[in-house]
Design an enzyme around this catalytic site. Structure first.
Site, mmCIF file in Angstrom:
data_model
loop_
_atom_site.group_PDB
_atom_site.id
_atom_site.type_symbol
_atom_site.label_atom_id
_atom_site.label_comp_id
_atom_site.label_asym_id
_atom_site.label_seq_id
_atom_site.Cartn_x
_atom_site.Cartn_y
_atom_site.Cartn_z
ATOM 1 N N ASP A 34 0.869 -1.190 0.000
ATOM 2 C CA ASP A 34 0.000 0.000 0.000
ATOM 3 C C ASP A 34 0.900 1.233 0.000
ATOM 4 O OD1 ASP A 34 -3.272 0.074 1.020
ATOM 5 O OD2 ASP A 34 -2.193 1.953 0.719
ATOM 6 N N LEU A 82 -6.180 -5.172 -5.207
ATOM 7 C CA LEU A 82 -7.240 -4.244 -4.792
ATOM 8 C C LEU A 82 -6.783 -2.789 -4.812
ATOM 9 C CD1 LEU A 82 -8.070 -7.098 -3.564
ATOM 10 C CD2 LEU A 82 -9.285 -5.818 -1.824
ATOM 11 N N ALA A 83 -5.476 -2.557 -4.869
ATOM 12 C CA ALA A 83 -4.993 -1.168 -4.829
ATOM 13 C C ALA A 83 -5.501 -0.422 -6.051
ATOM 14 C CB ALA A 83 -3.465 -1.155 -4.820
ATOM 15 N N TYR A 153 -12.818 6.265 -13.692
ATOM 16 C CA TYR A 153 -12.719 5.132 -12.758
ATOM 17 C C TYR A 153 -13.386 3.896 -13.369
ATOM 18 C CZ TYR A 153 -13.900 2.276 -8.664
ATOM 19 O OH TYR A 153 -14.049 1.227 -7.786
ATOM 20 N N LYS A 157 -11.415 0.471 -14.816
ATOM 21 C CA LYS A 157 -11.742 -0.838 -14.220
ATOM 22 C C LYS A 157 -12.255 -1.781 -15.314
ATOM 23 C CE LYS A 157 -11.070 -0.371 -9.676
ATOM 24 N NZ LYS A 157 -10.372 -1.301 -8.809
ATOM 25 N N ARG A 216 -29.469 1.324 -4.286
ATOM 26 C CA ARG A 216 -28.183 0.651 -4.426
ATOM 27 C C ARG A 216 -28.311 -0.769 -3.881
ATOM 28 N NH1 ARG A 216 -27.543 4.472 -7.061
ATOM 29 N NH2 ARG A 216 -25.793 5.955 -7.160
ATOM 30 N N ARG A 282 -25.962 14.475 -7.167
ATOM 31 C CA ARG A 282 -24.556 14.476 -7.606
ATOM 32 C C ARG A 282 -24.500 14.291 -9.113
ATOM 33 N NH1 ARG A 282 -21.478 9.874 -4.236
ATOM 34 N NH2 ARG A 282 -20.956 11.026 -2.370
ATOM 35 N N ASP A 285 -24.595 10.683 -10.998
ATOM 36 C CA ASP A 285 -25.119 9.661 -10.076
ATOM 37 C C ASP A 285 -26.058 8.709 -10.824
ATOM 38 O OD1 ASP A 285 -24.817 8.927 -7.442
ATOM 39 O OD2 ASP A 285 -26.647 9.919 -6.773
HETATM 40 C C1 UD2 Z 1 -20.115 3.260 -5.432
HETATM 41 C C2 UD2 Z 1 -18.663 3.137 -5.064
HETATM 42 C C3 UD2 Z 1 -17.791 3.423 -6.249
HETATM 43 C C4 UD2 Z 1 -18.175 2.579 -7.444
HETATM 44 C C5 UD2 Z 1 -19.687 2.712 -7.690
HETATM 45 C C6 UD2 Z 1 -20.138 1.703 -8.715
HETATM 46 C C7 UD2 Z 1 -18.432 3.756 -2.727
HETATM 47 C C8 UD2 Z 1 -18.018 4.825 -1.781
HETATM 48 N N1 UD2 Z 1 -18.351 4.097 -4.030
HETATM 49 O O1 UD2 Z 1 -20.426 4.598 -5.789
HETATM 50 O O2 UD2 Z 1 -16.431 3.183 -5.922
HETATM 51 O O3 UD2 Z 1 -17.802 1.234 -7.223
HETATM 52 O O4 UD2 Z 1 -20.433 2.422 -6.512
HETATM 53 O O5 UD2 Z 1 -21.357 2.075 -9.255
HETATM 54 O O6 UD2 Z 1 -18.762 2.645 -2.385
HETATM 55 N N2 UD2 Z 1 -25.367 9.797 -1.155
HETATM 56 C C9 UD2 Z 1 -26.160 10.632 -0.400
HETATM 57 N N3 UD2 Z 1 -25.582 11.271 0.654
HETATM 58 C C10 UD2 Z 1 -24.269 11.131 0.998
HETATM 59 C C11 UD2 Z 1 -23.451 10.263 0.220
HETATM 60 C C12 UD2 Z 1 -24.041 9.617 -0.857
HETATM 61 O O7 UD2 Z 1 -27.357 10.796 -0.677
HETATM 62 O O8 UD2 Z 1 -23.834 11.746 1.980
HETATM 63 C C13 UD2 Z 1 -25.983 9.062 -2.269
HETATM 64 C C14 UD2 Z 1 -25.236 9.259 -3.583
HETATM 65 O O9 UD2 Z 1 -25.694 10.411 -4.252
HETATM 66 C C15 UD2 Z 1 -25.596 7.954 -4.302
HETATM 67 C C16 UD2 Z 1 -25.748 6.930 -3.161
HETATM 68 O O10 UD2 Z 1 -25.904 7.693 -1.969
HETATM 69 O O11 UD2 Z 1 -26.834 8.082 -4.959
HETATM 70 C C17 UD2 Z 1 -24.532 6.024 -3.015
HETATM 71 O O12 UD2 Z 1 -23.379 6.856 -2.987
HETATM 72 P P1 UD2 Z 1 -21.927 6.284 -2.641
HETATM 73 O O13 UD2 Z 1 -20.984 7.425 -2.749
HETATM 74 O O14 UD2 Z 1 -21.968 5.527 -1.371
HETATM 75 O O15 UD2 Z 1 -21.650 5.186 -3.756
HETATM 76 P P2 UD2 Z 1 -21.820 5.225 -5.368
HETATM 77 O O16 UD2 Z 1 -22.959 4.304 -5.668
HETATM 78 O O17 UD2 Z 1 -21.844 6.604 -5.893
#
Ligand code: UD2
Length: 327
Positions: A34, A82-83, A153, A157, A216, A282, A285
């Site tokens: 790491d 995983l890195a 990203y 991947k 999700r 976001r 999103d």
């Molecule tokens: C996740 C992974 C990302 C990638 C992706 C694949 C995480 C942190 N990120 O992104 O690496 O693998 O999936 O599709 O696991 N949200 C809120 N409030 C907050 C934070 C988030 O409403 O304070 C919402 C955000 O807008 C989204 C959902 O929660 O709709 C999930 O957000 P996230 O950042 O946990 O993960 P995601 O799905 O963007």
């Protein structure tokens, strides 16, 4: 079970730390790599002094360093890679660096593992490889050469998963939304569950981006670790045992949870009266993201065992005590 020497890149990360802990508990030895770009020493606290663990502070783009580690006194048999640049949002501002770390360095490490006859190479793929599919439950075939990923990203991947698939050597696990103890709640890029737990415990409003109707597929880190072991052929409970997988596999529970539902369960578990506070959605999103995890189940019998409520309770409990002591 036969003990193997494993390389775990990203060993100070949230998932990498849990994976190392499990491998060592099973009697394997681990070389961990790491560079603390997003990992933390605290994620290695439970095993840093284990006699079967050796840590190398280096970046995975340093292929020369990785070659030396692989060819150590006891050769490595299995590589868990995983890195990575782990933030989708960071990748938007740093596409070149993301491509170098998440794709080109991975490509070099994959080639090296193959040359050195490791039994397998298991890559941390991602649900972000799919882009916007419009499908209710996403199958592995949904990502192909014409897929438009929403971020560098996801693109990087995808390119690495594709090369793993085409080479016929190794496996890529496309994990959906992973959560659990030790997930860093403090970064603006942190996962929603860790952020909500921290906010609810602090009695602050939980921040919802958009209307909270987005969904999700959340999976607990302990289940993800089991999926990694199965992919590498290191899990005794696999049927047949000890066979590394080839190709791309979704890792999810196949269940949808909305962000609003999540906020309400976490507030209840934390005993918090935190109210949601709504912010603009976001950019980029995805509205709905749900795994069809049938391929991994058919290949290995894998079934996630941690349901949402106990998993969240476990995470809230850790955050209550663990996060307070983070360095
Ligand atoms: C996740 C992974 C990302 C990638 C992706 C694949 C995480 C942190 N990120 O992104 O690496 O693998 O999936 O599709 O696991 N949200 C809120 N409030 C907050 C934070 C988030 O409403 O304070 C919402 C955000 O807008 C989204 C959902 O929660 O709709 C999930 O957000 P996230 O950042 O946990 O993960 P995601 O799905 O963007």
């Amino acid at each position: 079970m036969h003990a193997s020497k494993c390389l775990v890149t990203g060993c100070a990360g949230f998932v990498g730390g849990h994976l190392c802990e499990k491998l060592l508990a099973m009697g394997h030895t681990v070389a961990g790599v790491d560079n603390f770009f997003s990992g933390h020493r605290r994620n290695m606290a439970s095993f840093a002094d284990h006699p079967g663990f050796r840590f190398y502070e280096t970046c995975v783009t340093r292929t020369d360093e990785l070659a030396k580690i692989l060819a150590g006194d006891v050769p490595v048999r299995v590589c868990f890679h995983l890195a990575a640049v782990v933030s989708v949002a960071w990748s938007m501002d740093h596409p070149d660096r993301t491509m170098e770390v998440n794709h080109r360095a991975s490509q070099r490490l994959h080639a090296l593992c193959r040359e050195q006859n490791l039994s397998t190479f298991v890559f941390a793929g991602s649900a972000a490889e799919y882009g916007e599919t419009g499908q209710a439950a996403i199958k592995e075939e949904a990502a192909g050469p014409g897929t438009v990923q929403l971020s560098p990203y996801g693109r990087a991947k995808y390119l690495t998963t594709s090369l793993v698939e085409q080479s016929g050597y190794g496996a890529s696990l496309r994990c959906f939304n992973i959560y659990g103890p030790r997930q860093d709640p403090a970064s603006p890029y942190s996962g929603v569950i860790s952020r909500f737990c921290m906010q609810a415990l602090a009695g602050e409003p939980v921040t919802i981006f958009g209307d909270g109707g987005q969904t999700r597929d959340f999976i607990h880190v302990a289940d993800v670790v089991r999926a990694y072991l199965l992919a590498a052929g290191l899990d005794d409970s696999a049927d047949p045992p000890g066979t590394p997988l080839h190709g791309a596999f979704n890792v999810g529970r196949g269940e949808s949870t909305s962000i609003l539902e999540l906020a309400s369960i976490i507030a209840e578990l934390a005993g918090s009266r935190s109210e949601p506070r709504f912010f603009p959605p976001r950019p980029g999103d995805i509205r709905h993201s749900l795994a069809d995890a049938g391929k991994l189940a058919a290949a290995t019998g894998f079934k996630p065992v941690t349901a949402m409520r106990p998993g969240l309770a476990d995470t809230v409990a850790w955050m209550r005590v663990g996060a307070a002591g983070q360095s």
